[in-house]
Scaffold this motif. Sequence first.
Motif, PDB file in Angstrom:
ATOM      1  N   ILE A 236      31.781   5.565 -23.321  1.00 41.78           N
ATOM      2  CA  ILE A 236      30.536   6.178 -22.809  1.00 41.78           C
ATOM      3  C   ILE A 236      29.460   5.092 -22.827  1.00 41.78           C
ATOM      4  O   ILE A 236      28.895   4.776 -23.883  1.00 41.78           O
ATOM      5  N   PRO A 237      29.188   4.456 -21.656  1.00 43.61           N
ATOM      6  CA  PRO A 237      28.308   3.281 -21.619  1.00 43.61           C
ATOM      7  C   PRO A 237      26.948   3.521 -22.275  1.00 43.61           C
ATOM      8  O   PRO A 237      26.454   2.642 -22.998  1.00 43.61           O
ATOM      9  N   LYS A 238      26.348   4.691 -22.082  1.00 47.88           N
ATOM     10  CA  LYS A 238      25.014   4.899 -22.653  1.00 47.88           C
ATOM     11  C   LYS A 238      25.062   4.904 -24.183  1.00 47.88           C
ATOM     12  O   LYS A 238      24.137   4.445 -24.844  1.00 47.88           O
ATOM     13  N   ASP A 239      26.181   5.397 -24.764  1.00 47.31           N
ATOM     14  CA  ASP A 239      26.306   5.390 -26.227  1.00 47.31           C
ATOM     15  C   ASP A 239      26.577   3.977 -26.755  1.00 47.31           C
ATOM     16  O   ASP A 239      26.078   3.598 -27.819  1.00 47.31           O
ATOM     17  N   VAL A 240      27.372   3.209 -26.001  1.00 48.06           N
ATOM     18  CA  VAL A 240      27.628   1.811 -26.404  1.00 48.06           C
ATOM     19  C   VAL A 240      26.298   1.050 -26.380  1.00 48.06           C
ATOM     20  O   VAL A 240      25.949   0.333 -27.332  1.00 48.06           O
ATOM     21  N   ALA A 241      25.536   1.229 -25.298  1.00 50.77           N
ATOM     22  CA  ALA A 241      24.248   0.531 -25.162  1.00 50.77           C
ATOM     23  C   ALA A 241      23.297   0.923 -26.284  1.00 50.77           C
ATOM     24  O   ALA A 241      22.683   0.066 -26.925  1.00 50.77           O
ATOM     25  N   ALA A 242      23.177   2.224 -26.549  1.00 50.66           N
ATOM     26  CA  ALA A 242      22.236   2.700 -27.575  1.00 50.66           C
ATOM     27  C   ALA A 242      22.661   2.218 -28.965  1.00 50.66           C
ATOM     28  O   ALA A 242      21.812   1.805 -29.768  1.00 50.66           O
ATOM     29  N   SER A 243      23.961   2.259 -29.254  1.00 46.66           N
ATOM     30  CA  SER A 243      24.442   1.864 -30.591  1.00 46.66           C
ATOM     31  C   SER A 243      24.305   0.360 -30.800  1.00 46.66           C
ATOM     32  O   SER A 243      23.916  -0.097 -31.877  1.00 46.66           O
ATOM     33  N   PHE A 244      24.629  -0.413 -29.753  1.00 46.55           N
ATOM     34  CA  PHE A 244      24.470  -1.873 -29.835  1.00 46.55           C
ATOM     35  C   PHE A 244      22.993  -2.223 -30.047  1.00 46.55           C
ATOM     36  O   PHE A 244      22.631  -2.982 -30.952  1.00 46.55           O
ATOM     37  N   GLN A 245      22.142  -1.651 -29.208  1.00 48.88           N
ATOM     38  CA  GLN A 245      20.707  -1.966 -29.286  1.00 48.88           C
ATOM     39  C   GLN A 245      20.148  -1.632 -30.666  1.00 48.88           C
ATOM     40  O   GLN A 245      19.393  -2.407 -31.256  1.00 48.88           O
ATOM     41  N   LYS A 246      20.555  -0.461 -31.181  1.00 48.31           N
ATOM     42  CA  LYS A 246      20.069  -0.037 -32.497  1.00 48.31           C
ATOM     43  C   LYS A 246      20.488  -1.042 -33.587  1.00 48.31           C
ATOM     44  O   LYS A 246      19.693  -1.396 -34.454  1.00 48.31           O
ATOM     45  N   SER A 247      21.734  -1.531 -33.504  1.00 44.78           N
ATOM     46  CA  SER A 247      22.212  -2.450 -34.544  1.00 44.78           C
ATOM     47  C   SER A 247      21.442  -3.768 -34.501  1.00 44.78           C
ATOM     48  O   SER A 247      21.253  -4.419 -35.521  1.00 44.78           O
ATOM     49  N   VAL A 248      20.972  -4.149 -33.324  1.00 49.08           N
ATOM     50  CA  VAL A 248      20.190  -5.386 -33.197  1.00 49.08           C
ATOM     51  C   VAL A 248      18.746  -5.162 -33.658  1.00 49.08           C
ATOM     52  O   VAL A 248      18.226  -5.905 -34.502  1.00 49.08           O
ATOM     53  N   VAL A 249      18.100  -4.134 -33.121  1.00 47.69           N
ATOM     54  CA  VAL A 249      16.659  -3.970 -33.387  1.00 47.69           C
ATOM     55  C   VAL A 249      16.376  -3.562 -34.835  1.00 47.69           C
ATOM     56  O   VAL A 249      15.337  -3.932 -35.392  1.00 47.69           O
ATOM     57  N   GLU A 250      17.307  -2.833 -35.440  1.00 47.74           N
ATOM     58  CA  GLU A 250      17.084  -2.396 -36.825  1.00 47.74           C
ATOM     59  C   GLU A 250      16.981  -3.608 -37.763  1.00 47.74           C
ATOM     60  O   GLU A 250      16.057  -3.698 -38.577  1.00 47.74           O
ATOM     61  N   VAL A 251      17.905  -4.560 -37.589  1.00 46.68           N
ATOM     62  CA  VAL A 251      17.909  -5.753 -38.449  1.00 46.68           C
ATOM     63  C   VAL A 251      16.680  -6.620 -38.149  1.00 46.68           C
ATOM     64  O   VAL A 251      16.013  -7.121 -39.065  1.00 46.68           O
ATOM     65  N   ILE A 252      16.374  -6.787 -36.863  1.00 50.14           N
ATOM     66  CA  ILE A 252      15.220  -7.624 -36.494  1.00 50.14           C
ATOM     67  C   ILE A 252      13.945  -7.080 -37.145  1.00 50.14           C
ATOM     68  O   ILE A 252      13.203  -7.814 -37.811  1.00 50.14           O
ATOM     69  N   ALA A 253      13.693  -5.789 -36.959  1.00 47.84           N
ATOM     70  CA  ALA A 253      12.435  -5.212 -37.471  1.00 47.84           C
ATOM     71  C   ALA A 253      12.361  -5.356 -38.997  1.00 47.84           C
ATOM     72  O   ALA A 253      11.315  -5.735 -39.543  1.00 47.84           O
ATOM     73  N   LYS A 254      13.465  -5.076 -39.667  1.00 47.17           N
ATOM     74  CA  LYS A 254      13.475  -5.169 -41.134  1.00 47.17           C
ATOM     75  C   LYS A 254      13.079  -6.564 -41.608  1.00 47.17           C
ATOM     76  O   LYS A 254      12.254  -6.739 -42.500  1.00 47.17           O
ATOM     77  N   LYS A 255      13.675  -7.587 -40.983  1.00 46.20           N
ATOM     78  CA  LYS A 255      13.426  -8.963 -41.430  1.00 46.20           C
ATOM     79  C   LYS A 255      12.005  -9.417 -41.106  1.00 46.20           C
ATOM     80  O   LYS A 255      11.377 -10.125 -41.894  1.00 46.20           O
ATOM     81  N   VAL A 256      11.512  -9.020 -39.942  1.00 48.29           N
ATOM     82  CA  VAL A 256      10.157  -9.447 -39.564  1.00 48.29           C
ATOM     83  C   VAL A 256       9.124  -8.794 -40.484  1.00 48.29           C
ATOM     84  O   VAL A 256       8.170  -9.454 -40.937  1.00 48.29           O
TER      85      VAL A 256
END
Length: 338
Positions: A236-256
């Motif tokens: 399900i492309p929209k779920d892959v996109a949302a899950s991938f994006q979340k895994s990237v942005v969550e770590v970025i925001a935490k570290k910044v």
Amino acid sequence: MKDVTILSIETSCDETSAAVVINGRDVRSNMIYSQIDIHKKFGGVVPEVASRNHVEKISQVVDEALDEANMTFDDIDGIAVTYGPGLVGALLVGVSYAKGLCYTLDKPLIPVNHIEGHICANFIAHKELEPPFISLVVSGGHTHIVYVKDYGVYEILGKTRDDAAGEAFDKVARSMGLGYPGGPLIDKLAKEGNPEAIDFPRVHLEKDSLDFSFSGIKSAVLNYLNQQKQKNLEIIPKDVAASFQKSVVEVIAKKVIRAAEQVGVKTIVLAGGVAANSGLRLEFEEQLKNSDINFLYPPIILCTDNAAMIGSAGYFEYKNSRFADQTLNAISNLKLGE
Ligand code: KG4
Ligand code: ZN
């Protein structure tokens, strides 16, 4: 004090852009000729094609920037140009053109670091913004946490050890057959998907590290897509996109946010193409809900490559009397603070 009017030129990747900026914050024109449609059919930027198109467009774009600002070369106090980092052949077009203009017109030549330009987009967007602050620079080529101590004074607190965040977005999008550039396409798809659907890894590296690594997340998505195909299971492309994006942005925001807390500054600003990502913006807002840290980002047109941001950075370089002569060269791997 007399106004300082800068003509700026940006050709580091696939946008040919020229702008007129007064005192680092007041944009009189920002002409952007994007080559994205030309590179789309190759699935990414082809360096030789980029250089050739810069050569074809540069003088027209510069003339348009002056026209739009209602100015002539006589009104210009200095010419700022991106000299790195970026594609060397693409950078050379802008650098040579700026050198030629400065020589003929007898104007100061101001060398600008592209990453510094991205950060300075925020001075245009937020007139009251002043250092110190923490800037996250996230684009197709960079992922840096930068401590902006003063105008033109930078300390890098963390950076990616492998792929840039935008590169990960582009590669994942390509493996999903979405097209180029992938970031905006994933962003759009992710809005409809479930970010909890697939548990992609969160890569934090060593405890306390402010560095990033995105190649693992990228591989995890590729593995997931391959496994689903092999097992004949639905993707399900929209779920892959949302899950991938979340895994990237969550770590970025935490570290910044951790970086801001560590150095004790109360402002975080986003910069670079990936700063346009709606999931990244929402993630910061969510994580900063109960915090007194201010969170800012530029409008999308100032996030992706443009010359106005180079004109802003150029003004602060001009004020610090950091000029170049006719020996200025393009430096494809230029670091911030060099
Ligand atoms: O700053 P930029 O225009 O060029 C570089 O200096 O690299 O950034 C381009 C990058 C590309 O990787 C593109 O996919 C990404 O920014 N990008 C986005 C979004 N818009 C652009 N990534 C995620 N979400 C977006 N909305
Ligand atoms: Zn850029």
